[in-house]
Design a protein around this motif. Structure first.
Motif, PDB file in Angstrom:
ATOM      1  N   SER A   1      25.027   8.462  20.493  1.00 11.62           N
ATOM      2  CA  SER A   1      26.446   8.616  20.957  1.00 11.62           C
ATOM      3  C   SER A   1      26.463   9.068  22.226  1.00 11.62           C
ATOM      4  O   SER A   1      27.451   8.452  23.051  1.00 11.62           O
ATOM      5  N   TRP A   2      25.793   9.982  22.746  1.00  8.28           N
ATOM      6  CA  TRP A   2      25.807  10.711  23.993  1.00  8.28           C
ATOM      7  C   TRP A   2      25.724   9.446  25.154  1.00  8.28           C
ATOM      8  O   TRP A   2      26.142   9.313  26.147  1.00  8.28           O
TER       9      TRP A   2
ATOM     10  N   GLU B   1      29.438  21.161  21.869  1.00  9.43           N
ATOM     11  CA  GLU B   1      29.922  20.317  23.008  1.00  9.43           C
ATOM     12  C   GLU B   1      31.434  20.334  23.003  1.00  9.43           C
ATOM     13  O   GLU B   1      31.602  20.400  24.164  1.00  9.43           O
TER      14      GLU B   1
ATOM     15  N   HIS C   1      26.600  17.661  26.399  1.00 10.72           N
ATOM     16  CA  HIS C   1      25.432  16.967  25.340  1.00 10.72           C
ATOM     17  C   HIS C   1      24.439  18.325  25.141  1.00 10.72           C
ATOM     18  O   HIS C   1      24.003  18.891  26.151  1.00 10.72           O
TER      19      HIS C   1
ATOM     20  N   ILE D   1      30.732  15.520  30.747  1.00 12.83           N
ATOM     21  CA  ILE D   1      30.185  14.927  29.500  1.00 12.83           C
ATOM     22  C   ILE D   1      29.071  16.043  28.661  1.00 12.83           C
ATOM     23  O   ILE D   1      28.085  16.124  29.169  1.00 12.83           O
TER      24      ILE D   1
ATOM     25  N   HIS E   1      29.819  11.596  37.266  1.00 10.99           N
ATOM     26  CA  HIS E   1      30.105  12.238  36.234  1.00 10.99           C
ATOM     27  C   HIS E   1      28.997  13.190  35.788  1.00 10.99           C
ATOM     28  O   HIS E   1      27.572  13.129  36.585  1.00 10.99           O
TER      29      HIS E   1
ATOM     30  N   THR F   1      25.978   6.361  24.857  1.00 13.53           N
ATOM     31  CA  THR F   1      27.176   5.502  24.741  1.00 13.53           C
ATOM     32  C   THR F   1      28.305   5.907  25.509  1.00 13.53           C
ATOM     33  O   THR F   1      28.888   5.225  26.596  1.00 13.53           O
ATOM     34  N   LYS F   2      28.414   7.389  25.533  1.00  9.86           N
ATOM     35  CA  LYS F   2      29.570   7.869  26.569  1.00  9.86           C
ATOM     36  C   LYS F   2      29.067   7.738  28.069  1.00  9.86           C
ATOM     37  O   LYS F   2      30.056   7.504  28.880  1.00  9.86           O
TER      38      LYS F   2
ATOM     39  N   THR G   1      26.566  15.608  33.270  1.00 10.80           N
ATOM     40  CA  THR G   1      26.204  15.825  31.815  1.00 10.80           C
ATOM     41  C   THR G   1      25.134  16.643  31.861  1.00 10.80           C
ATOM     42  O   THR G   1      24.306  17.094  32.745  1.00 10.80           O
TER      43      THR G   1
ATOM     44  N   ASP H   1      28.132  18.729  17.855  1.00 13.83           N
ATOM     45  CA  ASP H   1      29.235  18.393  18.161  1.00 13.83           C
ATOM     46  C   ASP H   1      30.236  19.441  18.418  1.00 13.83           C
ATOM     47  O   ASP H   1      31.136  19.551  19.519  1.00 13.83           O
TER      48      ASP H   1
END
Length: 212
Positions: A207-208, A104, A119, A117, A68, A210-211, A70, A101
């Motif tokens: 939240s980031w 993103e 951020h 992802i 991934h 967590t992703k 980010t 948000d």
């Protein structure tokens, strides 16, 4: 084992990932690799135009599709050519979290890679340091100088500190502590605060992670 490449804005964010995020996630089998953005041949750090960043994101996404990718960029002073930045819907949003948000979401649509992802930090890296102002006390001879920062923290969550050129988190810190050096003090203070405290005080940041 999972691999995550983090395209970061500069040396401060690189050190933050290396010193605080990497050890935490390595314990659960997620291996993070920070990469400082390139701005021109031979130069790294800072984001002047999205047009310079987009090819770097795409390259990382393509070169290892099992990993991934980010980003760790500041919402504050994000270039105007960033996806969504000049959209009227973005301008009308009230909170930093809503704006992050939106950016993103637009960034994800623009890159269009399943392993990406997006951020951005609300509003900048120094916002995370407002989680615990006491962590600055080791670096000042007069703790009273930190009172303006403590007063803001009492009434405001770190991610709600605004993005005015005069009152952004980094500007407030420099006003109270002129000796503050982002690349030196920032990662050290972040490590003193700890990841759990930051996640509890900064929901967008949480939240980031967590992703990831």
């Amino acid at each position: 084992m999972s691999r995550v490449y983090l395209l970061v804005e500069g040396q401060t964010e690189e050190a933050f990932v290396n010193e605080l995020l990497m050890p935490h996630y390595a314990r659960i089998g997620i291996y993070l690799t920070p990469i400082i953005v390139s701005t021109s041949p031979g130069y790294k750090g800072g984001i002047s135009r999205y047009s310079k960043i987009r090819p770097q994101i795409e390259k990382l996404c393509k070169q290892d599709e099992s990993a991934h990718v980010t980003t760790l960029f500041d919402l504050y002073a994000l270039p105007n050519d960033f996806p969504g930045k000049n959209n009227q819907a973005y301008v009308s949003l009230k909170s930093g979290e809503q704006k992050a948000d939106f950016i993103e979401s637009e960034l994800l649509k623009d890159i269009g890679k399943r392993n990406f992802i997006p951020h951005v930090i609300v509003h900048e890296f120094e916002a995370l340091l407002f989680t615990e102002i006491e962590a600055f006390e080791e670096w000042t001879d007069d703790d009273d100088l930190l009172e303006p920062l403590k007063a803001v923290r009492i009434t405001t969550l770190p991610e709600d500190i605004n993005d005015s050129p005069q009152t952004a988190p980094s500007k407030r810190i420099l006003a109270a502590m002129p000796s503050y050096q982002k690349t030196f003090h920032g990662p050290l203070i972040a490590c003193e605060i700890g990841l759990d405290s930051m996640r509890a005080a900064c929901p967008h940041f949480h939240s980031w992670l967590t992703k990831i």
